[in-house]
Write a protein that holds these residues in place. Sequence first.
Motif, PDB file in Angstrom:
ATOM      1  N   PHE A 103      10.025 -16.095  51.277  1.00  0.00           N
ATOM      2  CA  PHE A 103      10.841 -14.909  51.477  1.00  0.00           C
ATOM      3  C   PHE A 103      11.244 -14.386  50.110  1.00  0.00           C
ATOM      4  CE2 PHE A 103      10.981 -17.166  55.429  1.00  0.00           C
ATOM      5  CZ  PHE A 103      10.762 -16.148  56.328  1.00  0.00           C
ATOM      6  N   TYR A 104      11.207 -13.070  49.968  1.00  0.00           N
ATOM      7  CA  TYR A 104      11.517 -12.445  48.687  1.00  0.00           C
ATOM      8  C   TYR A 104      13.017 -12.465  48.442  1.00  0.00           C
ATOM      9  CZ  TYR A 104       6.864 -10.687  49.804  1.00  0.00           C
ATOM     10  OH  TYR A 104       5.559 -10.581  50.173  1.00  0.00           O
ATOM     11  N   GLU A 105      13.379 -12.192  47.206  1.00  0.00           N
ATOM     12  CA  GLU A 105      14.792 -12.127  46.838  1.00  0.00           C
ATOM     13  C   GLU A 105      15.471 -11.031  47.662  1.00  0.00           C
ATOM     14  OE1 GLU A 105      15.305 -11.814  42.496  1.00  0.00           O
ATOM     15  OE2 GLU A 105      13.149 -12.209  42.418  1.00  0.00           O
ATOM     16  N   PRO A 106      16.766 -11.167  47.946  1.00  0.00           N
ATOM     17  CA  PRO A 106      17.471 -10.122  48.699  1.00  0.00           C
ATOM     18  C   PRO A 106      17.287  -8.758  48.019  1.00  0.00           C
ATOM     19  CG  PRO A 106      18.853 -12.060  48.488  1.00  0.00           C
ATOM     20  CD  PRO A 106      17.644 -12.294  47.614  1.00  0.00           C
ATOM     21  N   GLY A 107      16.997  -7.741  48.827  1.00  0.00           N
ATOM     22  CA  GLY A 107      16.808  -6.394  48.311  1.00  0.00           C
ATOM     23  C   GLY A 107      15.384  -6.086  47.882  1.00  0.00           C
ATOM     24  N   TRP A 108      14.503  -7.093  47.906  1.00  0.00           N
ATOM     25  CA  TRP A 108      13.102  -6.900  47.529  1.00  0.00           C
ATOM     26  C   TRP A 108      12.239  -6.903  48.783  1.00  0.00           C
ATOM     27  CZ3 TRP A 108      10.856  -6.511  42.563  1.00  0.00           C
ATOM     28  CH2 TRP A 108      11.774  -6.547  41.510  1.00  0.00           C
ATOM     29  N   PHE A 109      11.240  -6.031  48.799  1.00  0.00           N
ATOM     30  CA  PHE A 109      10.354  -5.904  49.953  1.00  0.00           C
ATOM     31  C   PHE A 109       8.917  -5.801  49.463  1.00  0.00           C
ATOM     32  CE2 PHE A 109      14.468  -4.316  51.110  1.00  0.00           C
ATOM     33  CZ  PHE A 109      14.691  -4.886  52.344  1.00  0.00           C
ATOM     34  N   ILE A 155       5.548  -6.203  45.347  1.00  0.00           N
ATOM     35  CA  ILE A 155       6.901  -6.138  45.894  1.00  0.00           C
ATOM     36  C   ILE A 155       7.716  -5.182  45.031  1.00  0.00           C
ATOM     37  CG2 ILE A 155       6.785  -8.465  46.866  1.00  0.00           C
ATOM     38  CD1 ILE A 155       8.679  -9.385  44.617  1.00  0.00           C
ATOM     39  N   HIS A 156       8.759  -4.645  45.614  1.00  0.00           N
ATOM     40  CA  HIS A 156       9.659  -3.826  44.797  1.00  0.00           C
ATOM     41  C   HIS A 156      11.079  -3.917  45.324  1.00  0.00           C
ATOM     42  CE1 HIS A 156       9.492  -0.518  47.763  1.00  0.00           C
ATOM     43  NE2 HIS A 156      10.537  -0.056  47.141  1.00  0.00           N
ATOM     44  N   GLU A 157      11.986  -3.590  44.436  1.00  0.00           N
ATOM     45  CA  GLU A 157      13.413  -3.609  44.716  1.00  0.00           C
ATOM     46  C   GLU A 157      13.774  -2.290  45.394  1.00  0.00           C
ATOM     47  OE1 GLU A 157      17.271  -4.908  42.067  1.00  0.00           O
ATOM     48  OE2 GLU A 157      15.585  -3.954  41.077  1.00  0.00           O
ATOM     49  N   GLU A 158      14.171  -2.365  46.646  1.00  0.00           N
ATOM     50  CA  GLU A 158      14.395  -1.157  47.439  1.00  0.00           C
ATOM     51  C   GLU A 158      15.462  -0.243  46.836  1.00  0.00           C
ATOM     52  OE1 GLU A 158      13.561   1.486  50.391  1.00  0.00           O
ATOM     53  OE2 GLU A 158      12.489  -0.382  50.058  1.00  0.00           O
ATOM     54  N   ASN A 159      16.535  -0.786  46.305  1.00  0.00           N
ATOM     55  CA  ASN A 159      17.618   0.040  45.754  1.00  0.00           C
ATOM     56  C   ASN A 159      17.662   0.000  44.234  1.00  0.00           C
ATOM     57  OD1 ASN A 159      18.610   0.902  48.283  1.00  0.00           O
ATOM     58  ND2 ASN A 159      19.539  -1.101  48.581  1.00  0.00           N
ATOM     59  N   GLY A 160      16.546  -0.271  43.629  1.00  0.00           N
ATOM     60  CA  GLY A 160      16.487  -0.325  42.171  1.00  0.00           C
ATOM     61  C   GLY A 160      15.121   0.111  41.686  1.00  0.00           C
ATOM     62  N   MET A 178       6.944  -2.482  55.520  1.00  0.00           N
ATOM     63  CA  MET A 178       7.513  -3.277  54.452  1.00  0.00           C
ATOM     64  C   MET A 178       7.999  -4.597  55.031  1.00  0.00           C
ATOM     65  SD  MET A 178      11.119  -1.536  53.492  1.00  0.00           S
ATOM     66  CE  MET A 178      11.965  -0.722  54.784  1.00  0.00           C
ATOM     67  N   TRP A 179       7.850  -5.645  54.239  1.00  0.00           N
ATOM     68  CA  TRP A 179       8.211  -6.982  54.697  1.00  0.00           C
ATOM     69  C   TRP A 179       9.179  -7.653  53.737  1.00  0.00           C
ATOM     70  CZ3 TRP A 179       2.947  -5.495  54.823  1.00  0.00           C
ATOM     71  CH2 TRP A 179       2.446  -5.306  56.107  1.00  0.00           C
ATOM     72  N   VAL A 180       9.976  -8.588  54.255  1.00  0.00           N
ATOM     73  CA  VAL A 180      10.922  -9.339  53.428  1.00  0.00           C
ATOM     74  C   VAL A 180      10.326 -10.663  52.972  1.00  0.00           C
ATOM     75  CG1 VAL A 180      12.955  -8.285  54.469  1.00  0.00           C
ATOM     76  CG2 VAL A 180      12.045 -10.413  55.420  1.00  0.00           C
ATOM     77  N   GLY A 181       9.094 -10.956  53.390  1.00  0.00           N
ATOM     78  CA  GLY A 181       8.440 -12.190  53.006  1.00  0.00           C
ATOM     79  C   GLY A 181       7.107 -12.339  53.716  1.00  0.00           C
ATOM     80  N   ILE A 182       6.522 -13.526  53.550  1.00  0.00           N
ATOM     81  CA  ILE A 182       5.214 -13.843  54.131  1.00  0.00           C
ATOM     82  C   ILE A 182       5.339 -15.154  54.885  1.00  0.00           C
ATOM     83  CG2 ILE A 182       2.808 -14.413  53.629  1.00  0.00           C
ATOM     84  CD1 ILE A 182       3.086 -12.827  51.046  1.00  0.00           C
ATOM     85  N   VAL A 183       4.741 -15.208  56.061  1.00  0.00           N
ATOM     86  CA  VAL A 183       4.700 -16.436  56.848  1.00  0.00           C
ATOM     87  C   VAL A 183       3.241 -16.722  57.173  1.00  0.00           C
ATOM     88  CG1 VAL A 183       5.394 -17.563  58.995  1.00  0.00           C
ATOM     89  CG2 VAL A 183       6.981 -16.033  57.829  1.00  0.00           C
ATOM     90  N   LYS A 184       2.802 -17.946  56.904  1.00  0.00           N
ATOM     91  CA  LYS A 184       1.432 -18.375  57.191  1.00  0.00           C
ATOM     92  C   LYS A 184       1.455 -19.197  58.476  1.00  0.00           C
ATOM     93  CE  LYS A 184      -1.902 -21.532  55.172  1.00  0.00           C
ATOM     94  NZ  LYS A 184      -2.172 -22.347  53.984  1.00  0.00           N
TER      95      LYS A 184
END
Length: 108
Positions: free
Chosen positions: A26-32, A59-64, A1-7
Motif C-alpha cells: 500500500f502506498y503512503e497516505p495521499g499517494w495513488f 504513483i503521485h501525491e494527489e494533493n501535492g 487510481m489505486w492506493v496500493g497493489i494486491v497479488k
Amino acid sequence: MWVGIVKLDLSLAVIDSNNCTVASRFYEPGWFGGEPFFVAKEPNDPAADEDDGYLITYIHEENGAGAKFLVMDAKSPTLEIIATVKLPRRVPYGFHGIFVSESDLNKL
C-alpha cells in the motif's frame, strides 16, 4: 487510481475462498497509483517462475506535486520496492504502456 497493489493466487481460493492474497503493498497516505505492469526478468526462459520479475507503476501525491516511478520485486510478499525514480511531473491515471522485445522492435 489505486492506493496500493494486491497479488492474488486464485488456486488458493479452493482452500480458503476468503483469502487468496499472497502479497501486497500500500502506498503512503495521499499517494495513488495507476495500472501496474509485470516485467519478467528472463522473458525467454520457459522454466522461469511465473512471478520471477518486477512490478512497475507510476504513483503521485494527489494533493501535492510529488510523482514517482516504482520498481517492485514481484516475488516478495511485501512487493518490496527495489527502485524509486522521482519524476519531474505526474503521469496521468490510465496511462498505459506496452513492452516489446528488442527483436520485435527490430522488425518494425
